[in-house]
Design a protein around this motif. Structure first.
Motif, short mmCIF file in Angstrom:
data_model
loop_
_atom_site.label_atom_id
_atom_site.label_comp_id
_atom_site.label_asym_id
_atom_site.label_seq_id
_atom_site.Cartn_x
_atom_site.Cartn_y
_atom_site.Cartn_z
N ILE A 48 -36.39 41.51 59.20
CA ILE A 48 -36.10 41.56 57.77
C ILE A 48 -36.63 42.88 57.20
CG2 ILE A 48 -36.60 40.50 55.53
CD1 ILE A 48 -34.80 38.77 57.28
N ASN A 49 -35.82 43.54 56.38
CA ASN A 49 -36.27 44.79 55.77
C ASN A 49 -36.04 44.83 54.25
OD1 ASN A 49 -33.50 45.19 55.66
ND2 ASN A 49 -33.47 46.65 57.35
N ALA A 50 -35.70 43.68 53.67
CA ALA A 50 -35.55 43.60 52.21
C ALA A 50 -35.85 42.17 51.77
CB ALA A 50 -34.14 44.00 51.78
N LEU A 51 -36.57 42.05 50.66
CA LEU A 51 -36.95 40.74 50.13
C LEU A 51 -36.38 40.59 48.72
CD1 LEU A 51 -38.62 38.11 50.38
CD2 LEU A 51 -40.55 39.38 49.41
N TYR A 52 -35.58 39.55 48.53
CA TYR A 52 -35.09 39.21 47.20
C TYR A 52 -35.94 38.06 46.67
CZ TYR A 52 -32.20 36.23 44.13
OH TYR A 52 -31.77 35.38 43.14
N LEU A 53 -36.66 38.32 45.59
CA LEU A 53 -37.51 37.33 44.95
C LEU A 53 -36.81 36.77 43.72
CD1 LEU A 53 -41.04 39.01 45.11
CD2 LEU A 53 -40.21 37.10 46.48
N GLY A 54 -36.74 35.43 43.64
CA GLY A 54 -36.28 34.80 42.42
C GLY A 54 -37.22 35.14 41.28
N PRO A 55 -37.04 34.55 40.13
CA PRO A 55 -37.78 34.98 38.93
C PRO A 55 -39.30 35.03 39.12
CG PRO A 55 -36.07 33.42 38.36
CD PRO A 55 -36.13 33.44 39.84
N TYR A 60 -41.34 29.41 30.86
CA TYR A 60 -41.94 28.13 30.53
C TYR A 60 -41.75 27.11 31.65
CZ TYR A 60 -43.07 23.77 28.13
OH TYR A 60 -43.62 22.54 27.79
N GLU A 61 -40.57 27.17 32.33
CA GLU A 61 -40.29 26.15 33.33
C GLU A 61 -39.86 26.74 34.67
OE1 GLU A 61 -37.80 21.95 33.86
OE2 GLU A 61 -37.55 23.15 32.04
N HIS A 62 -38.56 26.99 34.85
CA HIS A 62 -38.01 27.29 36.17
C HIS A 62 -37.81 28.77 36.46
CE1 HIS A 62 -34.47 27.69 33.70
NE2 HIS A 62 -34.50 26.40 33.41
N GLY A 63 -38.20 29.63 35.55
CA GLY A 63 -38.09 31.07 35.78
C GLY A 63 -36.88 31.71 35.16
N TYR A 64 -35.82 30.94 34.96
CA TYR A 64 -34.61 31.49 34.35
C TYR A 64 -34.63 31.33 32.83
CZ TYR A 64 -33.01 32.13 39.06
OH TYR A 64 -32.92 32.55 40.36
N ASP A 65 -35.76 30.87 32.32
CA ASP A 65 -35.99 30.76 30.88
C ASP A 65 -37.11 31.72 30.49
OD1 ASP A 65 -37.76 29.27 32.40
OD2 ASP A 65 -38.19 27.85 30.79
#
Length: 578
Positions: A48-55, A60-65
């Motif tokens: 692996i040579n790239a990391l995609y991190l979610g929020p 307040y809750e799930h990262g997409y807010d």
């Protein structure tokens, strides 16, 4: 397209789940994000040579807010903690792409809280799309606003407001300058004003010409978003579905149609794009819960790495873990995992993915090659990835039984990167009985000499006409799945008649190597003639060209003899061609 992404293999982590965070925001800060550093050796094993991190931004809750675009979520740690993680990843040669959620914010976003408090007097009223104080909403705020798909905890930003655009661009610059991130994945890209993407692209390229922008797109023409003026790439949801569905239904025509439509020949509609490919992610069920047969997992991942685009592994799926969305919860597909726990899962799949990573790193054709279909059947599929200097063949059999594969190849010498075996091919044709539920990545043998650890004496060398000792004969005869046969200059047949075993030695072969037909109809490749180490009797070593592909040995005198069939003399084996 940024040059580094053409060689990228991504690993995708949803940090709030991966780190075992609480469901809702905490005032107390914890340094859970440092856990990523512990996984770096694991990522390196898979190349692996790239990391995609979610929020990772404060929410307040799930990262997409999002509630603060310039601060790491307290549940994950501090900005300093995350800077330590980024430095460690970059030191290990792993680039970092963050989730950019710019279509909407959460109700705890500081500017929206100001609107809730001051109403019409807030200077941020125009920051939000269609804010209207004449109506009420289900949250009983005394005003309405546009949302993402009717979710009132996700407030749509007004991206036509220059103040909003400047705030977002300055926030992105902070992450680029302080953390040296390498790109952004744009959430809900199909909902965002294209004018914003044009501004974003111009800003990022001026700030860092190598910065990558990838959009989440589920339906529609990908060229609409991925083009020189907007984004560099988008998610390939079309092939996401085709990858698992074609295996579940034992119908390779489905994925073959998509791949050919997208990348085939001069007519591929995405031929000039490098799409982001995946088999599962934080929004869909885990692949192991989607496939009907666990044995199909390896083939699906082989196809992921072999098809055009950028392959991505969702954390934990390299071990075949399961997880589904249910009861409105995503918790099962976004779990907290430890490497110790994963070590008890599907280690064979993990080893297979490590091999795929090694092959991907070694073979330019897998990363840059054109796509060409070779064989498409319901349960067998062969396609090629070609550059001017290299050709790789990806071969698949989804059937529950072995299947005969026969197709023309460019080189007479091929090497399977997955099974670590070499083959020589008769008249530039590769012929094999493909085991059930299996896949291969074949490349010209000379191209992998530097990366293969397989000694040359373990290769399936089918053209040797010199004296063979018993040990060498056993080594070659033990290879059961290599039905390719050689293209070599051979002597002409001369009607062999000798009976003395001592005169049947290989030093002066009297019959040609090549293809023979048994009197019952099946065809075999005479691989070479060997002599017994004790009495020097000559033996024919030959392989069935179709069917099970087994290797057989019998005394040469029996191989060349005539037998009686229906009262007439006929050769046991009839020579056909070299």
């Amino acid at each position: 397209m940024k040059s580094w992404t053409k060689d990228a293999v991504f690993y995708h982590i949803y940090p709030l789940g991966f780190c075992g965070c609480e469901q809702f925001h905490l005032e107390q800060q914890t340094s859970r994000i440092l856990k990523i550093k512990e996984w770096i050796p694991h990522l390196q094993k898979m190349h692996i040579n790239a990391l995609y991190l979610g929020p990772v931004f404060e929410s307040y809750e799930h990262g997409y807010d999002t509630s603060d675009y310039r601060k790491v979520d307290n549940r994950l740690g501090s900005n300093a903690d995350f800077r330590e993680v980024c430095d460690a990843l970059h030191k290990a040669g792993i680039r970092i792409v963050l989730d950019g959620v710019f279509n909407h914010v959460g109700r705890y976003f500081w500017a929206f809280r100001d609107v809730m408090e001051k109403r019409e007097q807030s200077p941020y009223c125009n920051w939000f799309h269609n804010l209207n104080f004449q109506w009420d909403n289900p949250m009983h705020d005394g005003f309405t606003y546009d949302t993402w798909e009717g979710h009132y905890n996700l407030v749509k930003l007004n991206l036509q407001n220059e103040e909003v655009v400047q705030y977002l661009l300055e926030s992105i610059a902070m992450w680029m300058d302080d953390f040296h991130i390498d790109g952004l994945r744009l959430d809900a890209a199909d909902c965002i004003d294209p004018a914003f993407f044009r501004r974003l692209k111009q800003f990022c390229e001026e700030h860092n010409p190598d910065f990558w922008l990838m959009g989440e797109i589920i339906h529609g023409d990908y060229n609409r978003w991925a083009n020189p003026d907007m984004l560099d790439s988008v998610t390939n949801y079309e092939c996401y579905k085709g990858l698992y569905s074609s295996h579940n239904e034992k119908n390779y025509f489905e994925i073959a149609y998509s791949l050919n439509r997208q990348f085939g020949g001069n007519g591929g509609i995405y031929k000039d794009l490098v799409l982001y490919d995946f088999v599962d992610n934080h929004d869909v069920n885990r692949l192991a819960s989607t496939v009907k047969e666990k044995r199909d997992l390896a083939n699906i991942y082989t196809m992921l790495y072999a098809m055009p685009g950028i392959p991505s592994i969702y954390y934990g799926s390299e071990y075949g873990i399961k997880g589904t969305k249910h009861d409105g919860s995503d918790a099962d597909i976004r779990p907290c995992l430890t490497l110790t726990e994963l070590a008890t899962e599907n280690t064979a799949l993990f080893s297979h993915i490590c091999k795929l990573g090694k092959a991907y790193a070694a073979l330019p054709a897998l990363k840059h090659g054109d796509y060409q279909q070779v064989i498409v059947r319901n349960q067998q599929f062969v396609f090629a990835r070609k550059t001017t200097e290299q050709c790789v063949y990806a071969i698949f059999n989804v059937s529950d039984e072995s299947a005969d594969i026969d197709f023309p190849v460019q080189s007479a010498h091929l090497y399977d990167m997955l099974n670590e075996k070499a083959y020589n091919c008769l008249e530039h044709h590769f012929i094999i009985s493909m085991p059930a539920k299996s896949s291969m990545l074949l490349v010209e043998k000379e191209d992998v000499a530097a990366v293969s650890s397989t000694p040359s004496d373990k290769a399936v060398t089918l053209h040797n006409t010199e004296t063979q000792n018993e040990t060498t004969t056993k080594k070659n005869a033990s290879v059961q799945d290599a039905t390719a046969v050689p293209k070599t200059p051979l002597p002409k047949a001369d009607g062999y008649q000798k009976e003395d075993a001592s005169q049947l030695a290989i030093t002066t072969p009297s019959i040609p190597l090549g293809v023979y037909q048994h009197y019952k109809g099946k065809r075999y490749a005479l691989l070479y003639i060997a002599k017994h180490s004790e009495d020097e009797e000559a033996y024919a070593v030959y392989r069935q060209l179709y069917g099970d592909g087994k290797v057989w040995v019998r005394p040469l005198r029996m191989f060349v003899e005539e037998i009686e069939v229906d009262g007439e003399k006929t050769p046991r084996f009839t020579y056909l061609k070299p």
